[in-house]
Enzyme design. Sequence first.
Site, mmCIF file in Angstrom:
data_model
loop_
_atom_site.group_PDB
_atom_site.id
_atom_site.type_symbol
_atom_site.label_atom_id
_atom_site.label_comp_id
_atom_site.label_asym_id
_atom_site.label_seq_id
_atom_site.Cartn_x
_atom_site.Cartn_y
_atom_site.Cartn_z
ATOM 1 N N SER A 136 0.823 -1.211 0.000
ATOM 2 C CA SER A 136 0.000 0.000 0.000
ATOM 3 C C SER A 136 0.858 1.263 0.000
ATOM 4 O O SER A 136 1.965 1.268 0.558
ATOM 5 C CB SER A 136 -0.874 -0.021 1.250
ATOM 6 O OG SER A 136 -1.397 1.257 1.513
ATOM 7 N N TYR A 161 -1.765 -0.416 10.159
ATOM 8 C CA TYR A 161 -2.018 -0.922 8.802
ATOM 9 C C TYR A 161 -0.744 -0.809 7.958
ATOM 10 O O TYR A 161 -0.302 -1.783 7.338
ATOM 11 C CB TYR A 161 -3.167 -0.142 8.163
ATOM 12 C CG TYR A 161 -3.376 -0.439 6.694
ATOM 13 C CD1 TYR A 161 -3.753 -1.713 6.263
ATOM 14 C CD2 TYR A 161 -3.204 0.556 5.728
ATOM 15 C CE1 TYR A 161 -3.935 -1.992 4.910
ATOM 16 C CE2 TYR A 161 -3.397 0.288 4.374
ATOM 17 C CZ TYR A 161 -3.761 -0.982 3.974
ATOM 18 O OH TYR A 161 -3.942 -1.259 2.639
HETATM 19 N N1 LIG Z 1 -8.444 -0.208 -2.699
HETATM 20 C C1 LIG Z 1 -7.384 0.553 -2.449
HETATM 21 O O1 LIG Z 1 -7.387 1.760 -2.712
HETATM 22 C C2 LIG Z 1 -6.148 -0.044 -1.828
HETATM 23 C C3 LIG Z 1 -5.073 0.826 -1.562
HETATM 24 C C4 LIG Z 1 -3.927 0.291 -0.991
HETATM 25 C C5 LIG Z 1 -3.824 -1.074 -0.751
HETATM 26 N N2 LIG Z 1 -4.884 -1.886 -1.008
HETATM 27 C C6 LIG Z 1 -4.745 -3.308 -0.700
HETATM 28 O O2 LIG Z 1 -5.221 -4.074 -1.791
HETATM 29 C C7 LIG Z 1 -5.869 -5.258 -1.321
HETATM 30 C C8 LIG Z 1 -7.272 -5.338 -1.858
HETATM 31 O O3 LIG Z 1 -7.979 -4.176 -1.448
HETATM 32 P P1 LIG Z 1 -9.525 -3.962 -1.707
HETATM 33 O O4 LIG Z 1 -9.732 -2.508 -1.884
HETATM 34 O O5 LIG Z 1 -10.012 -4.923 -2.720
HETATM 35 O O6 LIG Z 1 -10.088 -4.344 -0.256
HETATM 36 P P2 LIG Z 1 -11.385 -5.175 0.168
HETATM 37 O O7 LIG Z 1 -11.513 -5.007 1.647
HETATM 38 O O8 LIG Z 1 -12.544 -4.797 -0.688
HETATM 39 O O9 LIG Z 1 -10.971 -6.667 -0.182
HETATM 40 C C9 LIG Z 1 -10.304 -7.525 0.693
HETATM 41 C C10 LIG Z 1 -11.098 -8.814 0.793
HETATM 42 O O10 LIG Z 1 -10.348 -9.721 1.614
HETATM 43 C C11 LIG Z 1 -11.220 -10.380 2.487
HETATM 44 N N3 LIG Z 1 -10.452 -10.747 3.681
HETATM 45 C C12 LIG Z 1 -9.955 -9.910 4.629
HETATM 46 N N4 LIG Z 1 -9.302 -10.618 5.566
HETATM 47 C C13 LIG Z 1 -9.374 -11.916 5.183
HETATM 48 C C14 LIG Z 1 -8.891 -13.129 5.746
HETATM 49 N N5 LIG Z 1 -8.229 -13.135 6.905
HETATM 50 N N6 LIG Z 1 -9.128 -14.284 5.093
HETATM 51 C C15 LIG Z 1 -9.822 -14.301 3.926
HETATM 52 N N7 LIG Z 1 -10.321 -13.183 3.355
HETATM 53 C C16 LIG Z 1 -10.092 -12.008 3.980
HETATM 54 C C17 LIG Z 1 -12.341 -9.401 2.788
HETATM 55 O O11 LIG Z 1 -13.544 -10.053 3.151
HETATM 56 C C18 LIG Z 1 -12.466 -8.630 1.474
HETATM 57 O O12 LIG Z 1 -13.489 -9.191 0.672
HETATM 58 C C19 LIG Z 1 -5.771 -5.202 0.193
HETATM 59 O O13 LIG Z 1 -4.653 -5.944 0.597
HETATM 60 C C20 LIG Z 1 -5.569 -3.734 0.497
HETATM 61 O O14 LIG Z 1 -4.873 -3.556 1.716
HETATM 62 C C21 LIG Z 1 -6.029 -1.398 -1.547
#
Ligand SMILES: NC(=O)c1ccc[n+]([C@@H]2O[C@H](COP(=O)([O-])OP(=O)(O)OC[C@H]3O[C@@H](n4cnc5c(N)ncnc54)[C@H](O)[C@@H]3O)[C@@H](O)[C@H]2O)c1
Length: 343
Positions: A136, A161
Site C-alpha cells: 500500500s 495498517y
Molecule cells: N483499494 C485501495 O485503494 C487499496 C489501496 C492500498 C492497498 N490496497 C490493498 O489491496 C488489497 C485489496 O484491497 P480492496 O480494496 O479490494 O479491499 P477489500 O476489503 O474490498 O478486499 C479484501 C477482501 O479480503 C477479504 N479478507 C480480509 N481478511 C481476510 C482473511 N483473513 N481471510 C480471507 N479473506 C479475507 C475481505 O472479506 C475482502 O473481501 C488489500 O490488501 C488492500 O490492503 C487497496
Amino acid sequence: MEKNGNILITGAAGFIGFFLAKRLLEEGFFVVGIDNMNAYYDVGLKEERLSELLGQEAFRFERADIADAGAVREIFQRVRPRIVVNLAAQAGVRYSITNPDSYITSNIVGFYNILEACRHSCDGAAKVEHLIYASSSSVYGQNRKVPYSTQDRVDNPVSLYAATKKSNELMAHAYSKLYDIPVTGLRFFTVYGPLGRPDMAYFGFTQKMVRQEPIQLFNYGDMYRDFTYIDDIVTGIRKVMENAPGPNGDGVRYRLYNIGSSSPVNLLHFVEVLENCLMKAGVIDRPAQKEYLPMQPGDVYQTFADVTDLERDFGFCPSTPLEKGLEQFAEWYAAYYADRGRK
Ligand SMILES: NC(=O)c1ccc[n+]([C@@H]2O[C@H](COP(=O)([O-])OP(=O)(O)OC[C@H]3O[C@@H](n4cnc5c(N)ncnc54)[C@H](O)[C@@H]3O)[C@@H](O)[C@H]2O)c1
C-alpha cells in the site's frame, strides 16, 4: 500466459479481487477465489460481487480465513495454484486504532500462511510460479518527497495498517530469497470505481451527499491524492502476472512496484467532479454542503506515485480520466442503491 492451471486469488469478494477475477474469467482462465466474507464493511456488497463470479463455470469459491493455516494448506494442496494473488487483508487506516487484532491476524498471520503454502508447494510437482501480493501507498507514511518512489526510505509507518504492509514486503523478500519463490509486491494507491469500498472517502462523501449531510474537507480542501480507476489497476496486475521476476541485482527473484495514476488530483476538484457525476446520474439533486477544516494530525498533504518502473517493465499506462471513472461509479451507485431502495 498459459490458460491451464489454476490462479488463486485471496480476497476475491473484495473490490480489487472481484474485478481481477472477472477479467481473468473473461480471458478464459480457471480461477479459485478465497474470502472469509468478514463484516468490516457491508457484506451485501461482497455477496453481490461474489454472485457475479459464482455464475461462471471456471470459478470456484473457498470460504476460508487465510489466518487458518490448516485451511490454507489444504486449499493449496487441492487447488495446486500456478499463480497466487494475495489481496485479502484488513484494510483501512483509522479502523486499525480500534481493531488492531484483525490487522495482525489477516495481514501478518494470514500472509505468513500464504508464504508458507507457496514454500511447501515447492515440495510437490505443482510449484507456485509467481506470487503477487498487495502492499500500500500507506507505507510512505508522511514522506514529503514527491513523487513517491520505491527507492525512498519507508521505515517510519504512521499506522498499524502501514506497519503490517511494510512487514509483508520484508516477509515476502525473505521467502523469495530463502525458497526461490518469484514474488512481486504492488503498492496500491487510492483505487476507486463501481462496487468500490464504502470505507473510502469518495464513497463516504457520496453517502453524505445523499443524506444531505456536510462533507468534511480537511486542510480546507488543499490536498492531493493519486486516484486510480479500478480497470487500470486490473490491467496493471494482469500485465505483472504475465512475467514472474527474474533474479534482481542481489540474485533474488523479487520485485516491488508502485501502482497508481501518477497524476495527483486536488481534493476540491475531485469533489466537484464527483458532485457533477452524481447529479447527472440522478443520485443527488444539489451540490454538497461542505465543511472546511484544518489539517488533521497524521494526514498527508499529497500522495503521488512514481510509476516509471512499472511503465518501463510492463508498459503500464493508466488511461481512465477522472471524469469517466467517477461517471462509472455514479451510474453504478444509482442503479445499485435504487434496486435496493436504500441509500
Ligand atoms: N483499494 C485501495 O485503494 C487499496 C489501496 C492500498 C492497498 N490496497 C490493498 O489491496 C488489497 C485489496 O484491497 P480492496 O480494496 O479490494 O479491499 P477489500 O476489503 O474490498 O478486499 C479484501 C477482501 O479480503 C477479504 N479478507 C480480509 N481478511 C481476510 C482473511 N483473513 N481471510 C480471507 N479473506 C479475507 C475481505 O472479506 C475482502 O473481501 C488489500 O490488501 C488492500 O490492503 C487497496
